[in-house]
Design a protein around this motif. Sequence first.
Motif, PDB file in Angstrom:
ATOM      1  N   THR A   1     116.400  11.488  48.754  1.00  0.00           N
ATOM      2  CA  THR A   1     115.679  12.288  47.917  1.00  0.00           C
ATOM      3  C   THR A   1     114.464  13.068  48.340  1.00  0.00           C
ATOM      4  O   THR A   1     113.772  12.375  49.357  1.00  0.00           O
ATOM      5  CB  THR A   1     115.331  11.386  46.595  1.00  0.00           C
TER       6      THR A   1
ATOM      7  N   GLY B   1     111.991  13.486  46.388  1.00  0.00           N
ATOM      8  CA  GLY B   1     110.810  13.391  45.429  1.00  0.00           C
ATOM      9  C   GLY B   1     110.092  12.205  45.295  1.00  0.00           C
ATOM     10  O   GLY B   1     110.479  11.308  46.472  1.00  0.00           O
TER      11      GLY B   1
ATOM     12  N   LEU C   1     114.918  12.637  39.593  1.00  0.00           N
ATOM     13  CA  LEU C   1     114.709  12.992  40.957  1.00  0.00           C
ATOM     14  C   LEU C   1     115.379  14.371  41.508  1.00  0.00           C
ATOM     15  O   LEU C   1     116.532  14.521  41.355  1.00  0.00           O
ATOM     16  CB  LEU C   1     114.913  11.787  42.181  1.00  0.00           C
TER      17      LEU C   1
END
Length: 295
Positions: free
Chosen positions: A172, A174, A150
């Motif tokens: 994150t 992503g 990620l």
Amino acid sequence: MEGNQSWVAEFILLGFQLSEDMELLLFAIFILLYAFNLLANGMILGLISLDRRLHTPMYYFLSHLAITDVAYASSHLPNMLENLMVSYLAFASVECLTLVVMSYDRFVAICHPLQYTVIMNWRVCSFLAIACWACGFSLAIVQVSLFLRLPFCGPQKVNHFFCEIRSVLKVTCGETWINDIFLLADGVFILIAPISLVLVSYMRILWAILKIQSKEGRKKAFSTCSSHLCVVGFYFGIVLMVYMIPDDSNREEPQKILFLFYTFFNPLLNPLVYSLRNAQVKAAFHRALQKRTTV
């Protein structure tokens, strides 16, 4: 830097929002708890290794549980993210599986006493112990491998006192749906399935105990599994409250407190319960003291 986007190379753990004096107090308390954890689990390991009367399947698995408790509590000390996440995921999984194996051992001992030595021979015990460790580390490596793919581009702040995987996934930038699916699958395999197996084992054990005619026999049979039942109830109860309840931003601080119990108190609870409620362990401790005083 990659183009105009900066990528995060490290995280800031927010921990607890407390005053400096309170932080120093908690630091002292947790250092003492960690020291007692090492001492208590080390005592259990020493008694099991030195006393031949404890060289049975039950105490063989208890020694693995003690090693797991020490390793799990110690896994929060390293600074590297990958090592930390692999360690806590692996040792938490190993402990869950070891508790299931211990409940199976008690089931065989109570429900099939005449076949106990045949069913729970050392080859079977070694296979079950190796399987617990292999499954625990395999699941952890899969989770961390999915995590490391990620991208993290900010913010750097993780609202936890260690790199707990769900807290880190929140920062994150992503897609995390694959991670969420695998976390759910792990929850089923490591929590729901073990709890179901433990409940089935102890329902069978309770039924077998109730069929014992003598009061002394029922008391002895119940005492052999009551310690394990206390540990299982406390351990899985906290884990279910932490992982099986949906995320809520208003519950982040209470969850961190539960994690403190899960991380520091549970590894200390296991040797205390097994030493205070187990006549064989207490007898082994007294024999070790007598042997030392005679020497």
